[in-house]
Design an enzyme around this catalytic site. Sequence first.
Site, PDB file in Angstrom:
ATOM      1  N   ILE A  16     -21.942 -11.155   9.509  1.00 38.31           N
ATOM      2  CA  ILE A  16     -23.282 -10.575   9.326  1.00 38.31           C
ATOM      3  C   ILE A  16     -24.107 -11.409   8.350  1.00 38.31           C
ATOM      4  O   ILE A  16     -25.333 -11.505   8.488  1.00 38.31           O
ATOM      5  CB  ILE A  16     -23.202  -9.098   8.864  1.00 38.31           C
ATOM      6  N   ASP A  52     -21.141  -1.541   8.688  1.00 37.50           N
ATOM      7  CA  ASP A  52     -20.052  -0.832   8.022  1.00 37.50           C
ATOM      8  C   ASP A  52     -18.950  -1.792   7.615  1.00 37.50           C
ATOM      9  O   ASP A  52     -18.716  -2.807   8.267  1.00 37.50           O
ATOM     10  CB  ASP A  52     -19.450   0.208   8.979  1.00 37.50           C
ATOM     11  N   GLY A  66     -17.839  -4.866  13.905  1.00 39.87           N
ATOM     12  CA  GLY A  66     -18.529  -4.037  12.923  1.00 39.87           C
ATOM     13  C   GLY A  66     -19.459  -4.879  12.081  1.00 39.87           C
ATOM     14  O   GLY A  66     -19.969  -5.913  12.532  1.00 39.87           O
ATOM     15  N   GLU A  67     -19.739  -4.425  10.872  1.00 36.29           N
ATOM     16  CA  GLU A  67     -20.630  -5.092   9.908  1.00 36.29           C
ATOM     17  C   GLU A  67     -22.098  -5.051  10.315  1.00 36.29           C
ATOM     18  O   GLU A  67     -22.962  -5.486   9.569  1.00 36.29           O
ATOM     19  CB  GLU A  67     -20.244  -6.574   9.714  1.00 36.29           C
ATOM     20  N   GLY A  68     -22.416  -4.593  11.528  1.00 31.56           N
ATOM     21  CA  GLY A  68     -23.755  -4.733  12.083  1.00 31.56           C
ATOM     22  C   GLY A  68     -23.895  -5.995  12.909  1.00 31.56           C
ATOM     23  O   GLY A  68     -24.999  -6.331  13.356  1.00 31.56           O
TER      24      GLY A  68
END
Length: 352
Positions: A98, A175, A316-318
């Site tokens: 990200i 997240d 995840g992480e965006g």
Amino acid sequence: MALPDSWLTSPPRPSVQHTALAAERQQVLTKPPGSLGQLEQLAISLAGLHGTDRPSVDPVRMVVFAGDHGVCAEGVSAFPQAVTAQMIANFASGGAAISVMAKELGASLEVVNLGTVGEVPELPGVIDQIIAPSTANMAESPAMSSRQVESALSSGDEAARRAANVGCRLFIGGDMGIGNTTSAAALACALLGQQPTTLVGPGTGLNSEGVARKARVVENALQRHGPDRDPLMVLASLGGFEIAALTSAILGCAARRIPVLVDGFIVSVAALVAVHQQPAAREWLLFAHRSAEPGHSAVLEALDASPLLDLGMRLGEGSGAAVAVPLLRAACALHNRMASFTDAGVSGKAEE
């Protein structure tokens, strides 16, 4: 309990006028109507959300919420819990996916540390809003106390407020939290009335035996929780600090007229909680991609969502949402800058 206003109040509606004007414009651009597919509807939706004839998603704001989960004591993750704290440092140093995407896209990135088992030093770009080292083990007791869930919701709403203050026109929540696919699966099962064996997946890379163990842990948590489907009670009982903050950030952005580009499984579950609390928040959500995590499809179906991408991602992480940003930029550019048939002197569709 002191809850953010956005938790208690329905968000505003998008501009019907600008939605209609954008739809009309799509009909007179130099192309067969509908030929740009989802890009057309994206531009129309963004025009209504932003209340403008010329939609744009810039500036983009990314916020990653991080927190540890007590349910890791049940052996639900292939990675040790220390990774959460280590990844916060990786976000700050620019080494995470990200972080790379934020730089590539020219987007601002915040990381909000809500509590980790491992120690996290003071780092640039990291906002420390520590609630506790981790949630409690949801298989044995509620994951969060009323004070803790209140703090997490407040953190998410504050992130939405900061985004509004810098003129954000697209919000991406991310997240980080070892064990959070277990929490997200439990939340989805509770809200959708589905079985853990249907929604529980490998997360960070569990084998079939690990997935079966993880499903049993979720089943135990659901039995302890009982039938209550109130969003706040479900979130406190089965959620995580970062999932609660994401839920509140989504509602906070909707309240402030900021569209949210929803990432994968974890963020989609936060969106599910948000929409159960405030159904009108659904109009402020755009969905970036379909995660490889098996529970994501059920959550997308419940939200009547058609994601833009299906790349097999589950980081995840965006990160999946970040990858989809160029599509939104393209949709806006085409809508804003293409000529109409009249402007270009091009013959339109013949009357039948």
